[in-house]
Structures are given as C-alpha cells and as structure tokens.
Design a protein around this motif. Structure first.
Motif, mmCIF file in Angstrom:
data_model
loop_
_atom_site.group_PDB
_atom_site.id
_atom_site.type_symbol
_atom_site.label_atom_id
_atom_site.label_comp_id
_atom_site.label_asym_id
_atom_site.label_seq_id
_atom_site.Cartn_x
_atom_site.Cartn_y
_atom_site.Cartn_z
ATOM 1 N N UNK A 258 0.814 -1.036 0.032
ATOM 2 C CA UNK A 258 -0.026 0.095 0.289
ATOM 3 C C UNK A 258 0.921 1.242 -0.029
ATOM 4 N N UNK A 259 0.872 2.201 -0.980
ATOM 5 C CA UNK A 259 1.727 3.108 -1.237
ATOM 6 C C UNK A 259 1.638 4.171 -0.015
ATOM 7 N N UNK A 260 0.590 4.201 0.655
ATOM 8 C CA UNK A 260 0.281 5.142 1.846
ATOM 9 C C UNK A 260 1.406 4.625 2.833
ATOM 10 N N UNK A 261 1.702 3.499 2.838
ATOM 11 C CA UNK A 261 2.759 3.048 3.966
ATOM 12 C C UNK A 261 4.115 3.690 3.688
ATOM 13 N N UNK B 24 -3.812 -3.354 -1.345
ATOM 14 C CA UNK B 24 -2.492 -2.806 -2.287
ATOM 15 C C UNK B 24 -2.813 -2.245 -3.332
ATOM 16 N N UNK B 25 -2.118 -1.402 -3.597
ATOM 17 C CA UNK B 25 -2.243 -0.549 -4.818
ATOM 18 C C UNK B 25 -0.848 -0.490 -5.623
ATOM 19 N N UNK B 26 0.344 -0.952 -5.230
ATOM 20 C CA UNK B 26 1.532 -0.787 -5.916
ATOM 21 C C UNK B 26 2.393 -2.156 -5.804
ATOM 22 N N UNK B 27 3.331 -2.198 -6.980
ATOM 23 C CA UNK B 27 4.082 -3.260 -6.774
ATOM 24 C C UNK B 27 5.648 -2.865 -7.080
ATOM 25 N N UNK B 28 6.414 -3.345 -6.020
ATOM 26 C CA UNK B 28 7.750 -2.945 -6.350
ATOM 27 C C UNK B 28 8.438 -4.337 -6.934
ATOM 28 N N UNK C 50 12.368 3.942 -3.932
ATOM 29 C CA UNK C 50 10.936 4.210 -3.619
ATOM 30 C C UNK C 50 10.157 3.968 -4.954
ATOM 31 N N UNK C 51 9.417 3.069 -4.953
ATOM 32 C CA UNK C 51 8.489 3.030 -6.355
ATOM 33 C C UNK C 51 7.494 4.202 -6.321
ATOM 34 N N UNK C 52 6.991 4.391 -7.555
ATOM 35 C CA UNK C 52 5.714 5.354 -7.724
ATOM 36 C C UNK C 52 4.386 4.734 -7.405
ATOM 37 N N UNK C 53 3.662 5.480 -7.288
ATOM 38 C CA UNK C 53 2.424 5.055 -6.747
ATOM 39 C C UNK C 53 1.526 4.217 -7.977
ATOM 40 N N UNK C 54 1.012 2.967 -7.762
ATOM 41 C CA UNK C 54 0.517 2.016 -8.948
ATOM 42 C C UNK C 54 1.463 1.468 -9.609
#
Length: 420
Positions: free
Chosen positions: A61-64, A111-115, A132-136
């Motif tokens: 979750x990108x918010x994390x 979950x909204x993002x995959x690294x 740090x990945x980008x959101x989505x």
C-alpha cells in the motif's frame, strides 16, 4: 486507355459489399482464421478481469511509504501467504505489510503498488526497499485494457492470430463472419494445355499456369477459387462456360481473349450476354488489356446479388497477376465486407538497388524483392520484365511503380513501392 486511379475507383464503386444478414455464417473460433468479422463483438468482461501484478515482486500500500525518507532503516512486514497467478487471498493487507506476488497474481485488498523483487532485499520476514516505487507501479488495473460492454472488434476486421487470442480471452467460442466470395476462373487460348494433359504438349503449345497462379491469389485473399479449366478459342463453347461461371460465382476472372486479336472474344460475348462494360483498357504496363464488366440481377436468374463482376485480364501470366494485385484483390476485399484499408494496395518508399527505367507513356510496374537492410526498405528489381516470363517473378513480394511521364529512377534513390 483509362488512368490506373480511375479504373480502381470504377471497380470499387461497382462492388456492393456482402449483406451481413444474408451473406454470413457462424463459425467456431478455431476455424475463423483470416475470415472477416460480420458484426461488432463487445467484451463481456473487463480486461484485466481484476487488478493484477505486471511483475514478480511485492504488493504494498503506497500510503505506507509516502512519507518515508530513510529507506535504509525502513522495512515492511511480509505476509505469510504468497500470491501466485491464479490464486486470490481473502484477507486485506494490514498497515505496514506487503505480500510476495508473482506476475499475473491478483492484488489483495489494500494493495495498490508493486515493487519488483530486484529492487528489494528480503531479510527473513521483513522487506527492505532499495528504491521508492511510484504509486500504482507495475499494477494492471481492472478494465485498463477494455471495459465490459465496450466494442472489442468491429465488423470488417480480418481475424488473425491476435484477434483469435483476444476473442478466446473474451469467451467467444463462435463468431459471425462473412461467407467467402466465390471466384470463377477461366483460362482461354488455343495454345493452352491443362497441366493434367501436359504429357501431350505439342510444339507451339504451353501449359495453362494462369489457373493455378490466379487460384492461389484468390485463396490468399480469403476467397474460394472455382476453376473452369482451359477453354479453346471457340466462341460458342466459351460463351457457355462464361454463362455457367456467372451463374455460380460472385466474381468471374478470365485470362486471355481481351486484346484486339481475331480470337479475342471476351468483350463480344459479354456484350451479347447483356453485360455493362465499364473498362476496356488501362494505362498500365504490364496489364493494358483489362475488361471490367458487370451483370445485374436483371440478367441473372435466381440470384439475390445485385451485381456480378467480370474481370477479363491479359493472358500473359505476369500481366494477369499484376491485374489481380492492382485491381481485383481490392474488389474481393470490399465484397467480403473487409475494412476499407484492405481495398487499396499498400505503398511505401524504398531505396532501389538498381536503375529503374520506363517509357513514361503508361504507369509502369517493375517487379522484384523488398528487403530491409539495416532497417531501411530496399528494392531489388528483377532483370527481365517480359510479362510472359513467369520465372522472373519467382520470389516477388513488391512492385516498383513509375508514374506516367516518369522514365527513370537512379540506383540509390527512393522509388514508390507497392507491397504484394
């Protein structure tokens, strides 16, 4: 003689496409390759069906991680259950948690993002992020490719491998396609001998190659070839064969008998049968003698079609094929309900490897081979342009075109090329 562009326009204006309600059939998807779709197909499903991962990695979750500045000292807890493709997990991600996921795996709630895994370091049950990945990132969203209820393929689409794959994904087991046009083929000439009788070949005679070459071209464009064999230059016999062909086919192609010789009977017979003759010759080399005629339903008993087209092409084999490539295949495509892009030849510019010459009085077509050298389209012409020399056309996949009044294209310059 009519200009090439005018003849093309006349022919296409004569063609009335098949009626999708009458001239169609339902086929299993496995049998639909190279057929023309007769109706729009809408997707019953979202594509993708659900949010899924485009990479092997970890879903989070990108918010994390939004406010994380020091990645070196930041870690996420790894959920105990992995998500391979084809598996869904019921529980949502907890705050500060990620989950191992594989390509095609369904994203869990929260979950909204995959690294991707290369950008991480796993330390037992904790995950350290190298970047740090980008959101989505690396997430394929439900309906991102197409939404349910949206048109997947339009009528007129030619069904290829990718279309079949997409239709299978959309659960289309059967589709509605246009029927294949029936094209009758007649070879005329006293000098012709059928291949079956070639052992009896006499001096002055040649084997009828046109029926084989034209049959192959007809089949290549998705139509059904109906050969009527070799017909000698006998006006009465030829008329009977032409009548049979016209009543049994959507398009008739005869080779030979359309020039100005004493034994060239095609136009005379067509007029006697009530045909409307629209073209008698075209300003093209090779292929100048070209008859284009039509029969309306008034002249044909028990036929639902409004118009049957008749093409009389030259007897010289390369001329006959050139007439097909330039004019007839587009007519078949339009009749068969195909999209307009298939009605006209495809043209590109290519570098010619040798000088190209023409007299300039007619649009001149020079056959050869198109290759790509270091990504640059390059045209290699043949060395013999006799329209009776079918051997010179072996391997041909492109035609260089010199327009009227254009007499020369030097080697190394660009030439207009028609793809075949």
């Amino acid at each position: 003689m009519l200009p090439v562009s005018e003849v093309e326009a006349i022919i296409l204006n004569l063609v009335k496409p098949f009626n999708p309600e009458i001239d169609s059939e339902n086929l299993p998807l496995s049998q639909a390759l190279n057929r023309i779709l007769a109706e729009d197909i809408k997707s019953e499903l979202d594509f993708p069906h659900w949010d899924n991962s485009a990479m092997d990695g970890y879903a989070l979750n990108y918010d994390d991680i939004t406010d994380v500045q020091d990645l070196q000292n930041f870690k996420l807890a790894i959920a105990s259950e992995d998500i391979p493709a084809g598996k869904a997990i019921a529980q949502s991600l907890k705050q500060g948690e990620c989950v191992r996921i594989f390509t095609g795996g369904m994203l869990p709630k929260g979950a909204d993002t995959v690294i991707m895994q290369e950008d991480t370091e796993r330390i037992e049950n904790l995950l350290k992020l190298k970047i740090k990945p980008t959101q989505g990132e690396y997430v394929r969203r439900q309906g991102e490719f197409i939404k349910a209820g949206t048109t997947l393929l339009k009528a007129g689409t030619k069904i290829g491998a990718t279309e079949i794959g997409a239709l299978a994904s959309a659960r289309c087991q059967e589709i509605k396609v246009y029927r294949q046009p029936k094209v009758a083929l007649i070879s005329t000439g006293q000098e012709l001998v059928s291949l079956e009788n070639s052992e009896a070949l006499q001096s002055g005679q040649i084997i009828d190659s046109n029926v084989y070459a034209l049959s192959a071209l007809v089949q290549q464009v998705g139509a059904i070839a109906i050969p009527y064999g070799t017909v000698q230059d006998d006006q009465e016999i030829l008329e009977k064969i032409m009548e049979q062909a016209i009543h049994n086919a959507d398009i008739v192609i005869s080779s030979g008998g359309v020039s100005v010789g004493d034994y060239d009977y095609i136009d005379e017979i067509l007029e006697k049968m009530g045909a409307d003759i629209h073209v008698r010759s075209v300003a093209i080399k090779p292929g100048k003698p070209l008859t284009v005629a039509s029969f309306t339903s008034i002249h044909i008993v028990n036929r639902s079609e409004d118009r049957i087209l008749y093409f009389g092409v030259p007897g010289n084999p390369v001329s006959a094929m050139m007439s097909f490539w330039r004019f007839i295949r587009g007519a078949i495509a339009k009749l068969n309900g195909a999209n307009e892009i298939y009605w006209h030849p495809q043209f590109i510019q290519a570098i010619t490897t040798e000088d190209l010459h023409a007299q300039g009085r007619r649009e001149t077509y020079l056959w050869g081979k198109l290759n790509y050298i270091k990504g640059i389209p390059t045209f290699q012409p043949t060395h013999n342009y006799s329209s009776g020399n079918l051997i010179s056309a072996i391997g041909t996949n492109a035609i260089a075109i010199l327009r009227v009044n254009q007499t020369y294209v030097p080697a190394g310059d660009e030439a207009l090329i028609m793809l075949i």
